[in-house]
Design an enzyme around this catalytic site. Structure first.
Site, PDB file in Angstrom:
ATOM      1  N   GLU A 111       3.632   1.742   5.239  1.00 33.15           N
ATOM      2  CA  GLU A 111       3.231   0.333   5.171  1.00 33.15           C
ATOM      3  C   GLU A 111       1.756   0.117   5.511  1.00 33.15           C
ATOM      4  O   GLU A 111       1.221  -0.971   5.303  1.00 33.15           O
ATOM      5  CB  GLU A 111       4.120  -0.525   6.088  1.00 33.15           C
ATOM      6  N   HIS A 325       9.135  -7.435   3.274  1.00 29.31           N
ATOM      7  CA  HIS A 325       7.788  -7.959   3.582  1.00 29.31           C
ATOM      8  C   HIS A 325       7.830  -9.478   3.671  1.00 29.31           C
ATOM      9  O   HIS A 325       6.802 -10.136   3.549  1.00 29.31           O
ATOM     10  CB  HIS A 325       6.736  -7.558   2.520  1.00 29.31           C
TER      11      HIS A 325
HETATM   12 ZN   LIG Z   1       8.630   0.679   1.218  1.00 23.56          ZN
END
Ligand SMILES: [Zn+2]
Length: 354
Positions: A111, A325
């Site tokens: 990430e 996210h």
């Molecule tokens: Zn991912």
């Protein structure tokens, strides 16, 4: 997560090793290796990190609601890790060992751009015939069908630096060379350069100039977010920008733009496309439709795995999920069995090839 996944891989019979990421927070990459009796070298990968803050479970707890199982990171990418571990368990129980080598890699920094694991992923992927990457596929209702993914944009950072000359802004402004004004000129004339280079996108997102009000600023900087979907995109963009900044508004100023590459773009090869098409046939065996997704704006570690061009790389073997996210991330439990079927059938088929 490293302790957990390493223990699970050991229980499956893997030889395991931990590697520190070379840049970043100092977390561990977990690598499990299985030796088999066949000829093919297979690699499976997923990532252990998430985007959420510590303590997120307080406001977004794990919960099951019908076919949806909620939890921060459950789709991106714990679902992918679960597909790997459970598919290998099923295959172990079936006595399958038809590979020469099977490598599992779980990294802890996806990430944040895999800045500490990307090179290792690239190196290890090049030692394999096939790499199946296990990011999630988009769940219904946002997507009609599960998919495999053949492309994702790469990332880069652009930096513009303008050098001018300082002078008293009140008493002698004519002696200065205003770096801020030149920066404004250069930002405007470079803002559309990427539009003339297919597969690149650049947006200036940050700028800084001047330290005090009464001084003509001698330096100014700006930063850009860059996305790229073609191999030579960054080089071509750099060349075009170098050409453009030669046009100055203020004489005696100097402008340079540098591009620092981040994660490479993932553009599947023809062999990758064929592998995804085989996935479609496997899905059809259980009466499901598998879509082939061409390109996503998000970046993926498949870009690192695919960079050397040696292994056949396909992305999105993870579970179907949504909300990653974002908020209220979930997986579709209905995708668990089809995805395990896809992974196990794919692995066994790949090893039957001459
Ligand atoms: Zn991912």
């Amino acid at each position: 997560m490293a302790d957990f996944t390493e223990a699970r891989l050991k229980a499956l019979g893997a030889k395991t090793e931990r590697r520190k990421v070379v840049r970043g927070a100092g977390a561990d990459i977990v690598i499990g290796t299985f030796e088999g009796s066949g000829h093919k070298k297979l690699m499976l990968m997923g990532h252990m990190d998430t985007v959420y803050e510590r303590g997120i479970l307080g406001s977004q707890p794990y919960k099951v609601d019908g076919e949806r199982i909620y939890g921060p990171g459950i789709a991106d990418d714990k679902g992918g890790i679960a597909v790997v571990l459970h598919a290998l368990k099923i295959l172990k129980e079936a006595g399958w060992k038809d590979y020469a080598k099977l490598t599992v890699l779980f990294n802890p920094d996806e990430e944040v751009g895999s800045i500490g694991s990307g090179e290792l992923i690239s190196d290890i992927a090049d030692q394999h015939d096939f790499v199946l990457s296990c990011e999630p596929t988009v769940a219904a209702p946002a997507a009609k069908n599960d998919a495999l993914l053949l492309g994702a944009s790469g990332t880069a950072t652009g930096k513009m630096e303008v050098k001018g000359r300082a002078s008293h802004a009140g008493a002698a402004p004519q002696l200065g060379r205003n770096a801020l004004t030149e920066l404004a000129h250069q930002l405007l004339q470079t803002r559309d350069v990427a539009k003339s280079i297919p597969g690149t996108q650049m947006n200036w997102t940050m700028a800084q100039a001047g330290k005090v009000r009464n001084q003509i600023p001698e330096s100014a900087t700006a930063g850009a977010d860059i996305r790229v979907t073609v191999k030579d995109g960054l080089q071509r963009l750099q060349a075009a920008l170098n050409e453009k900044v030669k046009d100055k508004l203020i004489p005696d100023t100097e402008t340079t733009i540098t591009i620092e590459a981040g994660r490479p773009p993932f553009v599947a090869t023809d062999r990758g496309r064929l592998l995804a098409l085989e996935g479609k046939e496997i899905y059809a065996e259980i009466g499901r439709t598998l879509d082939i997704a061409e390109m996503t704006g998000g970046a993926t570690d498949a870009g690192y795995a695919n960079r050397g061009g040696k292994a056949v790389v396909v992305e999105s073997f993870g579970l179907a999920g949504y909300g990653y996210h974002a908020r209220d991330e979930y997986i579709d439990a209905g995708s668990i069995v089809p995805r395990l079927y896809l992974m196990t059938r794919m692995l066994t088929e790949l090893c039957k090839r001459k």
